[in-house]
Write a protein that holds these residues in place. Structure first.
Motif, PDB file in Angstrom:
ATOM      1  N   ALA A 187       3.569  14.086   2.593  1.00 27.25           N
ATOM      2  CA  ALA A 187       4.025  13.006   3.231  1.00 27.25           C
ATOM      3  C   ALA A 187       3.841  11.831   2.473  1.00 27.25           C
ATOM      4  O   ALA A 187       2.659  11.723   1.433  1.00 27.25           O
ATOM      5  CB  ALA A 187       2.858  12.851   4.491  1.00 27.25           C
ATOM      6  N   TYR A 188       4.629  10.930   2.455  1.00 21.05           N
ATOM      7  CA  TYR A 188       4.731   9.935   1.855  1.00 21.05           C
ATOM      8  C   TYR A 188       4.997   8.654   2.527  1.00 21.05           C
ATOM      9  O   TYR A 188       5.882   8.607   3.429  1.00 21.05           O
ATOM     10  CB  TYR A 188       5.957   9.960   0.735  1.00 21.05           C
ATOM     11  CG  TYR A 188       5.946  10.921  -0.310  1.00 21.05           C
ATOM     12  CD1 TYR A 188       5.495  10.667  -1.604  1.00 21.05           C
ATOM     13  CD2 TYR A 188       6.371  12.278   0.033  1.00 21.05           C
ATOM     14  CE1 TYR A 188       5.268  11.774  -2.562  1.00 21.05           C
ATOM     15  CE2 TYR A 188       6.431  13.290  -0.964  1.00 21.05           C
ATOM     16  CZ  TYR A 188       5.950  13.179  -2.176  1.00 21.05           C
ATOM     17  OH  TYR A 188       5.743  14.309  -2.905  1.00 21.05           O
ATOM     18  N   LEU A 189       4.228   7.446   2.150  1.00 20.84           N
ATOM     19  CA  LEU A 189       4.369   6.189   2.913  1.00 20.84           C
ATOM     20  C   LEU A 189       4.176   5.052   2.238  1.00 20.84           C
ATOM     21  O   LEU A 189       3.473   4.917   1.233  1.00 20.84           O
ATOM     22  CB  LEU A 189       3.574   6.232   4.256  1.00 20.84           C
ATOM     23  CG  LEU A 189       1.658   6.211   3.958  1.00 20.84           C
ATOM     24  CD1 LEU A 189       1.324   5.488   5.172  1.00 20.84           C
ATOM     25  CD2 LEU A 189       1.484   7.605   3.949  1.00 20.84           C
ATOM     26  N   HIS A 190       5.137   3.998   2.615  1.00 21.82           N
ATOM     27  CA  HIS A 190       4.917   2.792   1.914  1.00 21.82           C
ATOM     28  C   HIS A 190       4.445   1.513   2.843  1.00 21.82           C
ATOM     29  O   HIS A 190       5.434   1.482   3.764  1.00 21.82           O
ATOM     30  CB  HIS A 190       6.108   2.371   0.942  1.00 21.82           C
ATOM     31  CG  HIS A 190       6.151   0.983   0.344  1.00 21.82           C
ATOM     32  ND1 HIS A 190       7.188   0.432  -0.167  1.00 21.82           N
ATOM     33  CD2 HIS A 190       4.932  -0.004   0.040  1.00 21.82           C
ATOM     34  CE1 HIS A 190       6.824  -0.769  -0.907  1.00 21.82           C
ATOM     35  NE2 HIS A 190       5.753  -0.870  -0.529  1.00 21.82           N
ATOM     36  N   LEU A 191       3.401   0.937   2.806  1.00 15.01           N
ATOM     37  CA  LEU A 191       3.267  -0.358   3.910  1.00 15.01           C
ATOM     38  C   LEU A 191       3.251  -1.544   3.255  1.00 15.01           C
ATOM     39  O   LEU A 191       3.009  -1.818   1.976  1.00 15.01           O
ATOM     40  CB  LEU A 191       1.645   0.027   4.723  1.00 15.01           C
ATOM     41  CG  LEU A 191       1.746   1.447   5.162  1.00 15.01           C
ATOM     42  CD1 LEU A 191       0.163   1.439   5.486  1.00 15.01           C
ATOM     43  CD2 LEU A 191       2.534   1.493   6.558  1.00 15.01           C
ATOM     44  N   LEU A 192       3.749  -2.530   4.201  1.00 12.73           N
ATOM     45  CA  LEU A 192       3.971  -3.796   3.545  1.00 12.73           C
ATOM     46  C   LEU A 192       3.028  -4.783   4.434  1.00 12.73           C
ATOM     47  O   LEU A 192       3.594  -4.875   5.614  1.00 12.73           O
ATOM     48  CB  LEU A 192       5.347  -4.231   2.786  1.00 12.73           C
ATOM     49  CG  LEU A 192       5.652  -5.711   2.655  1.00 12.73           C
ATOM     50  CD1 LEU A 192       4.821  -6.122   1.404  1.00 12.73           C
ATOM     51  CD2 LEU A 192       7.264  -5.739   2.643  1.00 12.73           C
TER      52      LEU A 192
ATOM     53  N   LEU B  98       1.079  -1.195   0.019  1.00 11.72           N
ATOM     54  CA  LEU B  98      -0.076  -0.125  -0.056  1.00 11.72           C
ATOM     55  C   LEU B  98       0.808   1.271  -0.091  1.00 11.72           C
ATOM     56  O   LEU B  98       1.576   1.501   0.959  1.00 11.72           O
ATOM     57  CB  LEU B  98      -0.910   0.118   1.247  1.00 11.72           C
ATOM     58  CG  LEU B  98      -1.613   1.309   1.571  1.00 11.72           C
ATOM     59  CD1 LEU B  98      -2.646   1.474   0.464  1.00 11.72           C
ATOM     60  CD2 LEU B  98      -2.507   1.124   2.796  1.00 11.72           C
ATOM     61  N   VAL B  99       0.644   1.987  -1.084  1.00 13.02           N
ATOM     62  CA  VAL B  99       1.691   3.250  -1.258  1.00 13.02           C
ATOM     63  C   VAL B  99       0.532   4.323  -1.325  1.00 13.02           C
ATOM     64  O   VAL B  99      -0.191   4.346  -2.032  1.00 13.02           O
ATOM     65  CB  VAL B  99       2.501   3.118  -2.320  1.00 13.02           C
ATOM     66  CG1 VAL B  99       3.492   4.509  -2.632  1.00 13.02           C
ATOM     67  CG2 VAL B  99       3.540   2.070  -2.291  1.00 13.02           C
ATOM     68  N   MET B 100       0.894   5.535  -0.592  1.00 14.76           N
ATOM     69  CA  MET B 100      -0.048   6.576  -0.693  1.00 14.76           C
ATOM     70  C   MET B 100       0.930   7.709  -0.193  1.00 14.76           C
ATOM     71  O   MET B 100       1.931   7.774   0.136  1.00 14.76           O
ATOM     72  CB  MET B 100      -1.035   6.431   0.350  1.00 14.76           C
ATOM     73  CG  MET B 100      -0.721   6.681   1.590  1.00 14.76           C
ATOM     74  SD  MET B 100      -2.229   6.819   2.748  1.00 14.76           S
ATOM     75  CE  MET B 100      -3.022   5.108   2.561  1.00 14.76           C
ATOM     76  N   HIS B 101       0.143   8.841  -0.435  1.00 15.41           N
ATOM     77  CA  HIS B 101       0.809  10.230  -0.284  1.00 15.41           C
ATOM     78  C   HIS B 101      -0.257  11.331  -0.240  1.00 15.41           C
ATOM     79  O   HIS B 101      -1.324  11.380  -0.851  1.00 15.41           O
ATOM     80  CB  HIS B 101       1.928  10.724  -1.456  1.00 15.41           C
ATOM     81  CG  HIS B 101       1.524  10.977  -2.910  1.00 15.41           C
ATOM     82  ND1 HIS B 101       1.306  10.066  -3.656  1.00 15.41           N
ATOM     83  CD2 HIS B 101       0.733  12.020  -3.389  1.00 15.41           C
ATOM     84  CE1 HIS B 101       0.758  10.627  -5.024  1.00 15.41           C
ATOM     85  NE2 HIS B 101       0.489  11.771  -4.542  1.00 15.41           N
ATOM     86  N   PHE B 102      -0.052  12.257   0.516  1.00 19.95           N
ATOM     87  CA  PHE B 102      -1.078  13.380   0.813  1.00 19.95           C
ATOM     88  C   PHE B 102      -0.356  14.703   1.221  1.00 19.95           C
ATOM     89  O   PHE B 102       0.729  14.442   1.717  1.00 19.95           O
ATOM     90  CB  PHE B 102      -2.253  12.814   1.758  1.00 19.95           C
ATOM     91  CG  PHE B 102      -1.556  12.217   3.128  1.00 19.95           C
ATOM     92  CD1 PHE B 102      -1.250  13.106   4.334  1.00 19.95           C
ATOM     93  CD2 PHE B 102      -1.014  11.093   3.423  1.00 19.95           C
ATOM     94  CE1 PHE B 102      -0.747  12.924   5.301  1.00 19.95           C
ATOM     95  CE2 PHE B 102      -0.464  10.708   4.439  1.00 19.95           C
ATOM     96  CZ  PHE B 102      -0.186  11.544   5.628  1.00 19.95           C
TER      97      PHE B 102
END
Length: 262
Positions: A211-216, A196-200
């Motif tokens: 903000a950027y994040l990558h969840l696994l 799950l990759v998202m930015h806001f």
């Protein structure tokens, strides 16, 4: 002379007695005749008249049955025919014709189908709300946790301003309501697991950033783990809140002749 008068008087008396006797006999005979004539009439009146009574009862019964049948037929004729659009279930099933039974069956089948469609749609909406909003691993839940961590980090609040006034929202759209702006995110699955990759956007009283994040979530795990999570504020160094060894973009080290270069 006297003897002659006495004889005449006696003869008159005997004649009167005879007349009275005859009259009494006639009266008695008339009375007996009347009694004799009245007795058969009374006896005849007391005799049971079975055939006449039977005919009268049969006629009355036929009249009643014909009246009841006519009333039922009139009731049936007054009842409106049952169709799939006006059937309210008040007419018993046994009183319906073949076409009316078909109409009722069609209406009940349609109603059952609508109920099943409603149940399926309700289940779909509940599933969507749980997976997208209420589930701990949904995008909304991960977004809210990331915003809470940004507001709790003093390095970010020093750049953006008061944490109570920091606002996070998705991509810019024509909608002025920031909470309705969509969050840019992608989901994919590979051999490592679910990504799950998202930015806001994040905005504060002093500045704004991204903000950027990558969840696994690896196979067998129930929760996501951070591969990276950082905030970029223009004019300042990148602030990492989570950082994996080789997954943070723009921060990879290359090798040349076996030597790692920053």
């Amino acid at each position: 002379m006297r003897s002659t008068q006495v004889c005449s008087l006696a003869s008159q008396a005997s004649a009167a007695v005879a007349r009275s006797t005859v009259a009494a006999t006639a009266v008695a005979s008339r009375t007996s005749c009347r009694k004799t004539a009245s007795f058969p009439l009374r006896a005849a009146s007391k005799l049971p008249q079975t055939p006449a009574l039977a005919r009268s009862y049969a006629t009355q019964h036929q009249g009643q049955s014909s009246s009841s049948s006519s009333s039922s037929s009139s009731t049936t004729s007054r009842r409106r025919s049952v169709t799939p659009f006006n059937d309210d279930g008040h007419v018993p099933w046994g009183e319906l014709s073949g076409g009316e039974k078909t109409a009722r069956a069609a209406q009940q089948t349609f109603n059952l189908g609508m109920v099943l469609v409603g149940v399926v749609l309700t289940g779909g909406v509940c599933y969507f709300l749980f997976t997208e909003v209420f589930s701990p691993n949904s995008k909304v839940s991960n977004f809210n946790r990331a915003v809470d961590r940004i507001k709790a980090d003093h390095r970010i609040t020093d750049l953006l301003g008061d944490s109570r006034k920091i606002i996070a929202h998705g991509e810019e759209t024509a909608n002025k309501w920031r909470r309705a702006r969509p969050i840019a995110s992608t989901e994919r699955t590979d051999s490592q697991g679910e990504h799950l990759v998202m930015h806001f956007h994040v905005e504060g009283p002093r500045a704004e950033g991204m903000a950027y994040l990558h969840l696994l979530r690896r196979p067998g795990q129930s929760e996501f783990s951070y591969q990276y999570f950082y905030v970029d504020v223009p004019g300042h160094d990148r602030i990492y809140l989570e950082k994996s060894v080789s997954s943070a973009p723009g921060d990879k080290k290359g090798t040349l002749f076996g030597i790692k270069w920053a």
